[in-house]
Design a protein around this motif. Sequence first.
Motif, PDB file in Angstrom:
ATOM      1  N   CYS A 168       0.664  -1.035   0.046  1.00 37.83           N
ATOM      2  CA  CYS A 168       0.150   0.074  -0.131  1.00 37.83           C
ATOM      3  C   CYS A 168       0.939   1.262   0.089  1.00 37.83           C
ATOM      4  N   LEU A 169       0.586   2.227  -0.900  1.00 43.04           N
ATOM      5  CA  LEU A 169       1.019   3.410  -0.879  1.00 43.04           C
ATOM      6  C   LEU A 169       0.127   4.606  -0.491  1.00 43.04           C
ATOM      7  N   PHE A 170       0.493   5.720   0.306  1.00 43.23           N
ATOM      8  CA  PHE A 170      -0.518   6.673   0.729  1.00 43.23           C
ATOM      9  C   PHE A 170       0.081   7.904   0.115  1.00 43.23           C
ATOM     10  N   GLY A 171      -1.036   8.648  -0.339  1.00 43.36           N
ATOM     11  CA  GLY A 171      -0.539  10.137  -0.439  1.00 43.36           C
ATOM     12  C   GLY A 171      -1.813  10.908  -0.747  1.00 43.36           C
ATOM     13  N   THR A 172      -1.444  12.231  -0.671  1.00 43.58           N
ATOM     14  CA  THR A 172      -2.235  13.479  -1.050  1.00 43.58           C
ATOM     15  C   THR A 172      -2.238  13.494  -2.588  1.00 43.58           C
ATOM     16  N   VAL A 173      -3.159  14.146  -3.146  1.00 41.89           N
ATOM     17  CA  VAL A 173      -3.300  14.372  -4.425  1.00 41.89           C
ATOM     18  C   VAL A 173      -1.752  14.570  -5.340  1.00 41.89           C
ATOM     19  N   ASP A 174      -1.020  15.293  -4.564  1.00 44.59           N
ATOM     20  CA  ASP A 174       0.353  15.657  -5.232  1.00 44.59           C
ATOM     21  C   ASP A 174       1.174  14.202  -5.407  1.00 44.59           C
ATOM     22  N   SER A 175       0.892  13.682  -4.164  1.00 48.38           N
ATOM     23  CA  SER A 175       1.887  12.290  -4.427  1.00 48.38           C
ATOM     24  C   SER A 175       1.218  11.286  -5.536  1.00 48.38           C
ATOM     25  N   TRP A 176       0.017  11.098  -5.551  1.00 45.50           N
ATOM     26  CA  TRP A 176      -0.362  10.236  -6.637  1.00 45.50           C
ATOM     27  C   TRP A 176      -0.298  10.693  -8.123  1.00 45.50           C
ATOM     28  N   LEU A 177      -0.212  12.278  -8.163  1.00 47.51           N
ATOM     29  CA  LEU A 177       0.234  12.561  -9.653  1.00 47.51           C
ATOM     30  C   LEU A 177       1.568  12.339  -9.929  1.00 47.51           C
ATOM     31  N   ILE A 178       2.645  12.768  -8.974  1.00 47.07           N
ATOM     32  CA  ILE A 178       3.733  12.653  -9.161  1.00 47.07           C
ATOM     33  C   ILE A 178       4.165  10.962  -9.578  1.00 47.07           C
ATOM     34  N   TRP A 179       3.599  10.316  -8.562  1.00 49.42           N
ATOM     35  CA  TRP A 179       3.874   8.892  -8.696  1.00 49.42           C
ATOM     36  C   TRP A 179       3.527   8.303 -10.087  1.00 49.42           C
ATOM     37  N   ASN A 180       2.503   8.709 -10.557  1.00 49.24           N
ATOM     38  CA  ASN A 180       1.905   8.368 -12.042  1.00 49.24           C
ATOM     39  C   ASN A 180       2.649   8.965 -13.198  1.00 49.24           C
ATOM     40  N   LEU A 181       2.955  10.258 -12.916  1.00 50.96           N
ATOM     41  CA  LEU A 181       3.443  10.977 -14.117  1.00 50.96           C
ATOM     42  C   LEU A 181       4.896  10.686 -14.251  1.00 50.96           C
ATOM     43  N   THR A 182       5.527  10.141 -13.251  1.00 50.11           N
ATOM     44  CA  THR A 182       7.056   9.733 -13.255  1.00 50.11           C
ATOM     45  C   THR A 182       7.310   8.206 -13.478  1.00 50.11           C
ATOM     46  N   GLY A 183       6.136   7.470 -13.948  1.00 49.07           N
ATOM     47  CA  GLY A 183       6.238   6.173 -14.280  1.00 49.07           C
ATOM     48  C   GLY A 183       5.355   5.264 -13.637  1.00 49.07           C
ATOM     49  N   GLY A 184       4.529   5.549 -12.504  1.00 48.06           N
ATOM     50  CA  GLY A 184       3.836   4.587 -12.008  1.00 48.06           C
ATOM     51  C   GLY A 184       4.258   3.313 -11.264  1.00 48.06           C
ATOM     52  N   LYS A 185       3.725   2.410 -11.509  1.00 48.01           N
ATOM     53  CA  LYS A 185       4.313   0.965 -11.156  1.00 48.01           C
ATOM     54  C   LYS A 185       5.615   0.744 -11.901  1.00 48.01           C
ATOM     55  N   ASN A 186       5.832   1.359 -12.901  1.00 48.06           N
ATOM     56  CA  ASN A 186       7.172   1.161 -13.560  1.00 48.06           C
ATOM     57  C   ASN A 186       8.168   2.157 -12.985  1.00 48.06           C
ATOM     58  N   GLY A 187       8.277   2.273 -11.711  1.00 49.37           N
ATOM     59  CA  GLY A 187       9.564   3.163 -11.112  1.00 49.37           C
ATOM     60  C   GLY A 187       9.140   4.604 -10.855  1.00 49.37           C
ATOM     61  N   GLY A 188       7.753   4.867 -10.463  1.00 54.17           N
ATOM     62  CA  GLY A 188       7.316   6.202 -10.325  1.00 54.17           C
ATOM     63  C   GLY A 188       7.787   6.592  -8.759  1.00 54.17           C
ATOM     64  N   ILE A 189       7.907   7.955  -8.809  1.00 52.87           N
ATOM     65  CA  ILE A 189       8.698   8.630  -7.515  1.00 52.87           C
ATOM     66  C   ILE A 189       7.713   8.716  -6.467  1.00 52.87           C
ATOM     67  N   HIS A 190       7.857   8.460  -5.163  1.00 49.74           N
ATOM     68  CA  HIS A 190       6.599   8.284  -4.353  1.00 49.74           C
ATOM     69  C   HIS A 190       7.345   9.390  -3.393  1.00 49.74           C
ATOM     70  N   VAL A 191       6.951  10.518  -3.639  1.00 53.54           N
ATOM     71  CA  VAL A 191       7.321  11.701  -2.756  1.00 53.54           C
ATOM     72  C   VAL A 191       5.997  12.720  -2.295  1.00 53.54           C
ATOM     73  N   THR A 192       6.198  13.562  -1.520  1.00 53.45           N
ATOM     74  CA  THR A 192       5.533  14.926  -1.330  1.00 53.45           C
ATOM     75  C   THR A 192       6.382  15.866  -1.083  1.00 53.45           C
ATOM     76  N   ASP A 193       5.881  17.036  -0.746  1.00 53.72           N
ATOM     77  CA  ASP A 193       6.448  18.194  -0.373  1.00 53.72           C
ATOM     78  C   ASP A 193       5.974  18.616   0.985  1.00 53.72           C
ATOM     79  N   VAL A 194       6.946  19.480   1.756  1.00 55.21           N
ATOM     80  CA  VAL A 194       6.621  20.069   3.123  1.00 55.21           C
ATOM     81  C   VAL A 194       5.428  20.425   2.997  1.00 55.21           C
ATOM     82  N   SER A 195       5.053  21.515   2.216  1.00 59.18           N
ATOM     83  CA  SER A 195       3.634  21.828   2.606  1.00 59.18           C
ATOM     84  C   SER A 195       2.370  20.894   2.787  1.00 59.18           C
ATOM     85  N   ASN A 196       2.343  20.168   1.741  1.00 58.96           N
ATOM     86  CA  ASN A 196       1.457  18.990   1.868  1.00 58.96           C
ATOM     87  C   ASN A 196       1.500  18.140   3.050  1.00 58.96           C
TER      88      ASN A 196
END
Length: 271
Positions: A168-196
């Motif tokens: 399971c991965l959790f994120g606010t909407v930023d994390s969901w978008l970043i993970w998917n836009l950077t590759g998703g299940k094929n190496g997507g980056i699971h990050v958030t920023d300090v403001s979120n």
Amino acid sequence: MWPLVGGIDEGTSSARFILFKAGTSDIVVSHQQELSQIYPQEGWVEQDPMEILKVVRICVETVIDKLIALGGSVNDIVGIGITNQRESTIVWDKTTGEPLYNSIVWLDMRTSSTVDELLDKVPNNCRNKNYLKPLCGLPLSPYFSAVKLKWLQDNIPIVKKAMAAGNCLFGTVDSWLIWNLTGGKNGGIHVTDVSNASRTMLMNIETLKWDPVLIKFFGIPISVLPKIKSSSEIYGYIADSSLTGVPLAGCLGDQQSALVGQQCLSRGQVI
């Protein structure tokens, strides 16, 4: 054409993609599309994470088409940033990329009972909603992501199972978008920023890291949490859509991004 900077603005009711002339507030081209909300019962507000992603992609592709029609190119875009609705909570399977539940939107009130249960854990039976405030800066409230995540863990069996299995991965909407836009299940980056991260109730506002005391209080496995980054750095490169290869280099929750946009960068500039 001049260098361009892109902004993905993912809000509660719509998403937009905007291209600006770099170093200015001049908009070159943009596209906006509405998002739907789901109301399973009174006080509950959800959105489909896949629809959020689809609408963002549509906005991006429409803007790229408009840019090319103006004589520009994707190669003119030097970087992309994201601003997003805060606190809305998404959980997904890191192996399949599929959401495990709809996004629980920031204004959803289903977690009132979860707050009551958490207040019972406060020492000395004082039920002080500000018990965690010295660590995270926030009172216990249905508003924040950790309470929503706790509700998902307690009430949705597939989420609890995925957490236990480490999928399971959790994120606010930023994390969901970043993970998917950077590759998703094929190496997507699971990050958030300090403001979120600051709006989850899980980040220590002094260290700017996930706090072990807060994590233990909510009973959330640290494996589900994204890595906390600054609001301005290259998180990765887009591996999805016409923007493939463009650096994804900025992220701010919507109210913080509005503050930066108005150049309120020093203490005392807002009354």
